[in-house]
Design a protein around this motif. Sequence first.
Motif, short mmCIF file in Angstrom:
data_model
loop_
_atom_site.label_atom_id
_atom_site.label_comp_id
_atom_site.label_asym_id
_atom_site.label_seq_id
_atom_site.Cartn_x
_atom_site.Cartn_y
_atom_site.Cartn_z
N PRO A 66 -42.29 -84.59 -72.24
CA PRO A 66 -41.88 -83.64 -71.20
C PRO A 66 -42.83 -82.46 -71.15
O PRO A 66 -43.60 -82.24 -72.10
CB PRO A 66 -40.48 -83.21 -71.66
CG PRO A 66 -40.50 -83.41 -73.14
CD PRO A 66 -41.35 -84.61 -73.38
N PRO A 67 -42.81 -81.67 -70.09
CA PRO A 67 -43.68 -80.49 -70.02
C PRO A 67 -43.25 -79.44 -71.04
O PRO A 67 -42.13 -79.45 -71.55
CB PRO A 67 -43.48 -79.98 -68.59
CG PRO A 67 -42.16 -80.53 -68.16
CD PRO A 67 -42.02 -81.84 -68.86
N ASP A 68 -44.16 -78.54 -71.36
CA ASP A 68 -43.90 -77.46 -72.31
C ASP A 68 -42.93 -76.46 -71.67
O ASP A 68 -43.21 -75.89 -70.61
CB ASP A 68 -45.21 -76.76 -72.65
CG ASP A 68 -45.08 -75.78 -73.80
OD1 ASP A 68 -43.96 -75.27 -74.01
OD2 ASP A 68 -46.09 -75.52 -74.48
N LEU A 69 -41.77 -76.28 -72.31
CA LEU A 69 -40.72 -75.41 -71.75
C LEU A 69 -40.61 -74.10 -72.53
O LEU A 69 -39.53 -73.48 -72.56
CB LEU A 69 -39.38 -76.16 -71.78
CG LEU A 69 -39.33 -77.47 -71.00
CD1 LEU A 69 -37.97 -78.13 -71.15
CD2 LEU A 69 -39.66 -77.25 -69.53
N ARG A 70 -41.69 -73.64 -73.13
CA ARG A 70 -41.63 -72.47 -73.99
C ARG A 70 -41.14 -71.21 -73.28
O ARG A 70 -40.60 -70.30 -73.89
CB ARG A 70 -43.00 -72.20 -74.61
CG ARG A 70 -44.05 -71.66 -73.65
CD ARG A 70 -45.38 -71.47 -74.33
NE ARG A 70 -45.95 -72.75 -74.76
CZ ARG A 70 -47.05 -72.84 -75.49
NH1 ARG A 70 -47.67 -71.75 -75.89
NH2 ARG A 70 -47.52 -74.03 -75.80
#
Length: 288
Positions: free
Chosen positions: A277-281
Amino acid sequence: MSKRTSNGAAAATLVLALTMTVSGVQAFDDAKYPNWKGQWTRIIVPGVGGQGAFDPTKPWGPGQQAPLTPEYQKVLEDSMADQAQGGLGNYPTARCLPGGMPRMMTFSTHEYVITPDTTYILLGGEDHFRRIFTDGRDWPQEIEPTYAGYSIGRWIDENGDGRYSVLEAETRGPFKGPRAYDATGLPLHFDNQSIFQERFFLDKANPDILHDVITVIDHALTRPWTADKRYRRNPNLRAQWPETYCTEGNANIVVGKENYWLSGDGYLMPAKKNQAPPDLRYFKQPQK
């Protein structure tokens, strides 16, 4: 002379000037320049289909037999391999970016508006229009990068009958990029220094067919590459003009360098097998 007579003389002078102007416009439309009025739509060659290839007589991608250098042949191969896994490859137009030259002359029902100084090509979708300057200007010392490039042209009277029959144009960059010829990611050079030379003219056997013979000079090619794009005219000046936008219904979601897929119920899905998944930081994470 009375004031009324003076006003009448002034009005007559204005009418005469307007009449001369209208007459001049009529002469420009009908006597000197070719009749390119109407809607123009690309001609699809039977057996090739509507793939949107640069050379309309051949299939897209490898079937184009583009004279690519070995380095850029690999760019095409890598692009198609990435697409086979769910990626976008070397095809930025899938993100709804403009196709730019030369792809912008492949799609879209378009219209030509001819004036003495500029010929306008009105397009649809993400590529809006082109300007081909025919006022005798020189190339600017610096050209602002665009997808369409900067075009200078000249009209030619090939038949010697006092009427222009051919528009020759050259389009230079730097361009915005990357750009591709078609949806397989068939590449132009990443230096964005392409040069396009064009000849626009009506077919001698059928004035409702317009040719745009485009020659590409590009560092990704081993030699100049030429294709004859043909368009068919709808002479109905009251015809409906279609409106198309890539953003309508496009399910590709690019985050960073990764392409994801938007499902029908609005959720982000992987486009590739085992894709992270994309980086959700920067999003607040739910507490466990």
